[in-house]
Design an enzyme around this catalytic site. Structure first.
Site, PDB file in Angstrom:
ATOM      1  N   ARG A 108       0.868  -1.347  -0.102  1.00 11.93           N
ATOM      2  CA  ARG A 108      -0.195  -0.019  -0.067  1.00 11.93           C
ATOM      3  C   ARG A 108       0.715   1.087  -0.020  1.00 11.93           C
ATOM      4  NH1 ARG A 108      -2.177   0.430   4.420  1.00 11.93           N
ATOM      5  NH2 ARG A 108      -0.815  -1.066   5.442  1.00 11.93           N
ATOM      6  N   THR A 109       1.670   1.115   0.677  1.00  9.09           N
ATOM      7  CA  THR A 109       2.710   2.510   0.753  1.00  9.09           C
ATOM      8  C   THR A 109       3.411   2.730  -0.283  1.00  9.09           C
ATOM      9  OG1 THR A 109       3.013   2.131   3.389  1.00  9.09           O
ATOM     10  CG2 THR A 109       4.328   3.874   2.313  1.00  9.09           C
ATOM     11  N   LYS A 148      23.548  -9.238  -1.119  1.00  9.78           N
ATOM     12  CA  LYS A 148      24.952  -9.533  -1.658  1.00  9.78           C
ATOM     13  C   LYS A 148      25.819  -8.587  -0.523  1.00  9.78           C
ATOM     14  CE  LYS A 148      23.477  -9.724  -6.357  1.00  9.78           C
ATOM     15  NZ  LYS A 148      22.931  -8.734  -7.380  1.00  9.78           N
ATOM     16  N   ARG A 199      11.662   2.045   2.417  1.00  9.60           N
ATOM     17  CA  ARG A 199      11.042   1.320   3.618  1.00  9.60           C
ATOM     18  C   ARG A 199      12.115   0.273   3.828  1.00  9.60           C
ATOM     19  NH1 ARG A 199       5.397  -0.878   5.609  1.00  9.60           N
ATOM     20  NH2 ARG A 199       5.339   1.430   5.708  1.00  9.60           N
ATOM     21  N   HIS A 211       7.343   6.681  10.813  1.00  9.62           N
ATOM     22  CA  HIS A 211       6.536   6.505   9.276  1.00  9.62           C
ATOM     23  C   HIS A 211       5.925   7.839   9.128  1.00  9.62           C
ATOM     24  CE1 HIS A 211       4.467   4.823   6.144  1.00  9.62           C
ATOM     25  NE2 HIS A 211       3.687   4.190   6.573  1.00  9.62           N
TER      26      HIS A 211
END
Lengths: 138, 307
Positions: B52-53, B81, B102, B130
């Site tokens: 959603r974000t 990696k 995020r 957030h």
């Protein structure tokens, strides 16, 4: 108990009794190849209270942030040719860089390589430092 | 000058007003902004899934006429990696004009912001911050209530681990005459440092209760969060408490007519579906408002970076 006066070096005085070893460790004094005296539970002439003292027989650079974090209020005396040339009372630093590490396992500092561990003083009254990344208390 | 937004408190109240004004203007005049970011690229770096974000950021950039470079599973590419967050941010700075990131680790967005040569927007760093969710919350409150002051704000559910709750308290505590009603089971109360450092420090009135029904009549805003099973030590406690914090029409019986019901979503069962049709339900409006505020933020940061 007597410890000889030093000619060229540093005396960290008025350490709260019991905190000398923590300062010794954080300043990395174990790595020095000079005489270092740790005096525990000396009696302060001024207050009559117990205190610790560290005498370093060398004019090495001292990380004042370490002192201000562990024990604000200590004094650092710089001795040259047997004379006191500078006396400094150490306050709490606003920021601490690479002195302590963040304990929060979810903090990015636990995985990111080559990152400075930085804490900022957020509550001087209660001496609270928080990690600048995750805000966890030191 | 390059500037990043990691925490909602990185934005002053004046800057929040500027973002709200831009968002409201976008809502009224979308065509004015349809090409505002033409030629610019947003990189969405998601080291943990959040459909959603990510979609909200990408929709925001598309509506501004910009392009999107999307890494939906960054954790399985560069990070696996062994690349550091700093290096990833430096590399992406060569391709894009702005980053939305995020990451599961707290503070990762700050590390990226320090390394990147382009603005970084924190799209969630673990349980820490957030800020764009809070921007969505603020626009919703502004549009529904008209102001940020003189409100009684109820926060219900998991107040201990809910980062959206902490951010919203931080943001709303900056405005006058607000009071908070903290509704949660004892196990999930608001942490004492938030109560002490944010509410008590500024003399903001608050009360704590375990009963959503008792709190309901006084509320202007009700912010629901999910009570998650994994937060409890035993299933018995969870089963005992979970229904107390489910909002349904019966619990809304004594609520104000102009209550604004919010939820950061995803919802599981903490708001009954029957509430969706009630005009007081604002949680889907909140989603839309999130896109408008992300548009406003992208515009602001790109404009500042060009100066």
């Amino acid at each position: 108990m007597n410890i000889d006066a030093i000619q060229n070096g540093i005396v960290i005085d008025h350490i709260t009794a019991g905190r000398a070893m923590r300062i010794y460790d954080l300043l990395g004094l174990d790595a020095l190849d000079v005489s270092v005296a740790i005096i525990k539970n000396a009696v302060s002439h001024k207050t009559g209270d117990k205190k610790d003292i560290i005498k370093i027989d060398s004019t090495m650079p001292v990380n004042f942030d370490v002192l201000g974090f562990v024990d604000p209020g200590v004094t650092v005396n710089i001795i040259r040719d047997g004379q006191l040339v500078e006396k400094r009372r150490i306050e709490m630093p606003q920021r601490l860089t690479n002195v302590i590490r963040c304990k929060n396992p979810r903090c990015i500092t636990s995985t990111e390589r080559a990152i400075d561990h930085v804490f900022k003083l957020t509550d001087p009254k209660n001496k609270v430092y928080r990690c600048i990344y995750c805000e966890t208390k030191a | 000058m390059k500037r990043s937004v990691i925490d909602i408190l990185d934005l002053t109240p004046a800057e929040l007003e500027e973002l709200l004004a831009t968002a409201l203007d976008i809502i009224d005049n979308p065509e004015k902004y349809a090409h505002a970011c033409a030629g610019k690229k947003l990189a969405t770096l998601f080291f943990e899934p959040s459909t959603r974000t990510r979609l909200s950021f990408e929709a925001a950039m598309h509506e501004l006429g910009g392009a999107v470079l999307s890494v939906t599973d960054a954790a399985s590419s560069s990070a696996s990696k062994g690349e550091s967050v700093s290096d990833t941010a430096k590399v992406v700075s060569c391709y894009a004009d702005i980053i939305a990131m995020r990451h599961p680790k707290e503070g990762a967005a700050l590390v990226a912001a320090r390394a990147a040569s382009i603005p970084v927007i924190n799209a969630g760093d673990g349980g820490h911050c957030h800020p764009t969710q809070t921007l969505a919350d603020l626009l919703t409150i502004r549009r529904q209530k008209g102001a940020f002051s003189g409100l009684t704000i109820g926060l219900c559910g998991d107040l201990k681990f809910g980062r959206t709750v902490h951010s919203l308290i931080n943001a709303m505590a900056r405005y006058e005459n607000n009071r908070f009603v903290l509704i949660s089971p004892d196990e999930l109360k608001l942490p004492s440092y938030v109560k002490k450092d944010v509410l008590a420090e500024r003399g903001i009135p608050y009360e704590q209760t375990t009963s959503l029904e008792d709190a309901m009549p006084q509320l202007d805003v009700l912010y629901m969060t999910r009570v998650q099973k994994e937060r409890f030590f035993n299933e018995e406690d969870y089963l005992r408490l979970k229904d107390s914090y489910i909002l349904d029409m019966a619990k809304l019986k004594n609520a104000k007519d102009d209550l604004c019901i919010m939820h950061p979503l995803p919802r599981v069962n903490e708001i009954a579906v029957e509430v969706d049709d009630d005009p007081r339900a604002c949680y889907f409006k909140q989603v839309l408002n999130g896109k408008y505020m992300r548009m406003a933020l992208i515009l602001k940061l790109l404009k500042e970076a060009a100066q």
